[in-house]
Design a protein around this motif. Structure first.
Motif, PDB file in Angstrom:
ATOM      1  N   LEU A 151      13.009  -6.260  85.789  1.00 37.91           N
ATOM      2  CA  LEU A 151      11.527  -6.536  85.516  1.00 37.91           C
ATOM      3  C   LEU A 151      10.801  -6.178  86.900  1.00 37.91           C
ATOM      4  O   LEU A 151      10.977  -6.192  87.906  1.00 37.91           O
ATOM      5  N   GLY A 152       9.013  -5.771  86.449  1.00 41.47           N
ATOM      6  CA  GLY A 152       8.630  -5.654  87.675  1.00 41.47           C
ATOM      7  C   GLY A 152       8.028  -7.090  88.471  1.00 41.47           C
ATOM      8  O   GLY A 152       7.950  -8.495  87.251  1.00 41.47           O
ATOM      9  N   PRO A 153       7.069  -6.710  89.702  1.00 40.82           N
ATOM     10  CA  PRO A 153       6.909  -7.817  91.073  1.00 40.82           C
ATOM     11  C   PRO A 153       6.267  -8.638  89.665  1.00 40.82           C
ATOM     12  O   PRO A 153       6.013 -10.425  90.076  1.00 40.82           O
ATOM     13  N   TRP A 154       5.087  -7.908  88.515  1.00 38.77           N
ATOM     14  CA  TRP A 154       4.497  -8.691  88.779  1.00 38.77           C
ATOM     15  C   TRP A 154       3.774  -9.114  86.428  1.00 38.77           C
ATOM     16  O   TRP A 154       3.209  -9.776  86.031  1.00 38.77           O
ATOM     17  N   SER A 155       5.518  -8.838  86.192  1.00 39.57           N
ATOM     18  CA  SER A 155       5.584  -8.901  84.624  1.00 39.57           C
ATOM     19  C   SER A 155       6.723  -9.867  84.502  1.00 39.57           C
ATOM     20  O   SER A 155       6.978 -10.415  85.450  1.00 39.57           O
ATOM     21  N   GLY A 156       6.028 -10.618  83.622  1.00 35.93           N
ATOM     22  CA  GLY A 156       6.590 -11.716  82.573  1.00 35.93           C
ATOM     23  C   GLY A 156       8.208 -10.945  81.509  1.00 35.93           C
ATOM     24  O   GLY A 156       8.175  -9.948  81.748  1.00 35.93           O
TER      25      GLY A 156
END
Lengths: 294, 340
Positions: free
Chosen positions: A119-124
């Motif tokens: 998961l990326g830092p800003w993704s859900g």
């Protein structure tokens, strides 16, 4: 001494992990003093050895918690130290000996932690993430526990949840540090058959590679394809259970006399301590009883 | 179970509650203004005239905003440090922010900086004192070796103790400034401007964004540092960035308002009881909860004993202390850690 894991079946399998001349330690001392071995994709390998022989240290190097002093580790042909940590966590997952969350997480939340490297830092969370979590729950048979708090589970359930957490990472190599040590016999069998099934079945299609530190020689012999016996920071023996678990090897590593029998169920080696004194007692007792009867 | 039902509604519910707290905070006080009129004055904008408009726009408005941002900064800082250190007793003052800020503020008031540059010098000195202390604690903890969590906590405790002693000495020699220093130390939201509140809000927002960015890493750290590493978390980097974020926000808050205790300790625990420990929900809910708690406490502080104003830090400590003992007792019965 057998220095490398040879193929057990006729068809050669691809090498996933190659460890060469690994030396590592804490402070000034060395715990690993030149460890070399290879792991084939889809194999289930047990790491054995007396306390302090370097088993846990080896696992910690392989998931890069520790940096080796000498030697190298090749994962899928690439130097382990070159992987960005997130990328590494998508290939190698670890189940530690005593990893318990502070605070009361539910089972579903703990398993979802395994998606962090994806998961990326800003993704859900994407549907793929949710599918991976569901699949991990299903594979480990922990789906029914999803809403429970981790602290409310039995030790065996908790261990399966921690394995599910690692599987949610969708790794190709799974490392486990004494996955069966606090479990009763039926839970030991449950966990080991789960791990065995994962190497045969299809996490990621190709079968998972499992490397587990174990204490019980007979459980390891019954379930593992290969054994890796560490002694004083070196690989003392490696190969099939039959090749590794011989009275000679065990006497030199553990320092005790043993008999190696056959496991009546699966034919694997079965190690029994040769308790000379105890066997005399039993013989004497049964002798006394029979003489009384006689 | 915890993560589901109630948790999902917590953030919207706290949001609505916060708006209620704002209206209440601007309406209650020595001059009561009905909620309807508060809303009308707010809708009319800062150009509104009349005595009530002055109260809302110039006295209570900035104060409510200050309570909101300081409460949010302290509560998210507490949630973050509790996760980072895997210690339920951690709070934003853990690494000496408050002790350093207090010494900074006392020095400013005694040393004449306040006389020379006005009271505006006090927040600047407090901010510098707080950050210098955190930096010193960080360096000290690394001097011995690897900068482990335990050495960081110990260094924080030791440095705070030394600074408290220094503060006692400063109080002794402070002469006629004693009252002002003591009132500052007890924490107070009154007499602040919009721009001062905005200043804390800016630091709080930056800190809050950093904390939110690392919400999953904080979840992973709940399993321990080795587990977090194996999950792909660059633990040293994450730890440093989160410490900086939490300390900056806390230092900005302390500098403007003095030492307001228990918000950072109490709010995250309350939120976890309802929403579970996942930081994706814990951080925003703590921000809202901390804001509500501090705005309400400040309103109480103004209304309890008119014409006096009780320092809001006294209110939070008076309500927070017993509450915290209750939590401690509850957890002791349930087992502090999640053990089978």
């Amino acid at each position: 001494m057998i220095s490398h894991l040879g193929p057990r079946e006729a068809a050669p399998r691809t090498v996933q992990l190659r460890v060469d001349g690994l030396a590592c330690g804490y402070g000034n001392g060395l715990v690993l003093r030149g460890v070399s071995f290879t792991l084939e994709r889809g194999s289930f390998t047990g790491v054995l050895g007396p306390n302090g022989s370097g088993k846990t240290t080896l696992l910690r190097v392989l998931c890069r918690v520790l940096v080796p002093r000498r030697g190298y580790v090749l994962l899928d042909g690439h130097d382990l130290s070159r992987f960005p940590r997130r990328e590494l966590a998508r290939r190698v997952a670890m189940v530690g000996p005593d990893w318990r969350p502070q605070f009361e997480f539910t089972v579903a939340e703990v398993v979802a932690l395994g998606r962090i490297p994806h998961l990326g830092p800003w993704s859900g969370e994407s549907p793929a993430d949710r599918r991976a979590v569901e699949r991990a729950l299903e594979l480990t048979g922990t789906g029914a526990l999803a809403g429970r708090l981790l602290g409310s589970l039995s030790e065996g359930e908790r261990q399966r949840v921690m394995i599910a957490r690692a599987l949610a990472q969708e790794p190709s190599l799974l490392l486990l540090d004494e996955p069966t040590s606090h479990l009763d016999i039926s839970h030991q069998v449950q966990v080991l058959s789960l791990l065995h099934g994962l190497t045969r079945g299809g996490v990621g299609g190709g079968g998972l590679t499992v490397l587990a530190v174990m204490h019980d020689l007979n459980l390891a012999a019954a379930w593992c394809d290969r054994l890796l016996l560490l002694h004083e920071g070196r690989v003392f023996a490696a190969g099939s259970p039959e090749e590794v678990l011989t009275p000679e090897v065990i006497r030199r590593v553990y320092g005790g006399e043993v008999l190696v029998l056959r496991n009546p169920v699966c034919g694997s080696p079965y190690v029994v301590p040769a308790l000379a004194a105890r066997s005399r007692e039993i013989t004497a007792a049964s002798g006394a009883r029979s003489s009384r009867v006689g | 179970m915890k993560a589901g039902g109630a948790g999902r509604w917590l953030i919207p519910a706290l949001g609505i509650l916060l708006v209620g707290c704002w209206v209440l905070g601007m309406g209650l006080g020595s001059v009561g203004i009905p909620p309807g009129e508060v809303l009308r004055i707010l809708a009319a904008g800062p150009e509104a005239t009349g005595p009530n408009a002055d109260i809302v726009w110039r006295l209570r408005g900035p104060r409510v905003l200050m309570g909101t941002v300081v409460g949010a900064a302290l509560a998210t800082g507490g949630a973050t440090l509790q996760g980072l250190f895997r210690n339920p007793l951690a709070d934003p003052y853990l690494l000496g922010v408050s002790a350093g800020a207090a010494v900074g503020a006392a020095l400013a008031m005694i040393g004449g900086a306040a006389r020379w540059a006005g009271m505006a010098a006090v927040p600047a000195f407090a901010f510098a004192g707080g950050l210098l202390t955190v930096w010193g604690v960080w360096q000290l903890s690394r001097a011995g070796g690897r900068g482990s969590t335990v050495s960081l906590l110990l260094a924080g405790v030791a440095v705070s103790a030394v600074l408290s002693a220094l503060l006692s000495f400063l109080l002794l020699v402070s002469g006629h400034m004693l009252d002002r220093i003591v009132v500052w130390l007890m924490g107070n939201l009154g007499g602040r401007s919009w721009s001062q509140a905005g200043w804390v809000a800016a630091y709080g927002l930056v800190g809050g964004l950093v904390m939110w960015r690392y919400r999953r890493e904080l979840d992973a750290l709940a399993l321990g540092e080795e587990a977090a590493l194996s999950l792909g978390v660059e633990v040293p980097v994450v730890k440093r960035n989160l410490l900086v974020a939490a300390s900056l926000a806390a230092a900005a808050a302390v500098a403007m308002t003095g030492v307001i205790g228990f918000v950072g300790l109490m709010v995250p625990h309350l939120v976890r009881l309802v929403a579970g420990p996942g930081h994706g929900r814990l951080l925003p809910a703590s921000a809202l909860g901390g804001a509500c708690l501090l705005v309400l406490s400040d309103t109480l502080a103004r209304c309890l004993l008119p014409p006096w104003e009780i320092p809001v830090g006294v209110i939070t400590a008076l309500t927070g202390g017993p509450f915290f003992l209750y939590l401690l007792w509850r957890h002791q019965r349930a087992g502090w850690e999640a053990k089978p």
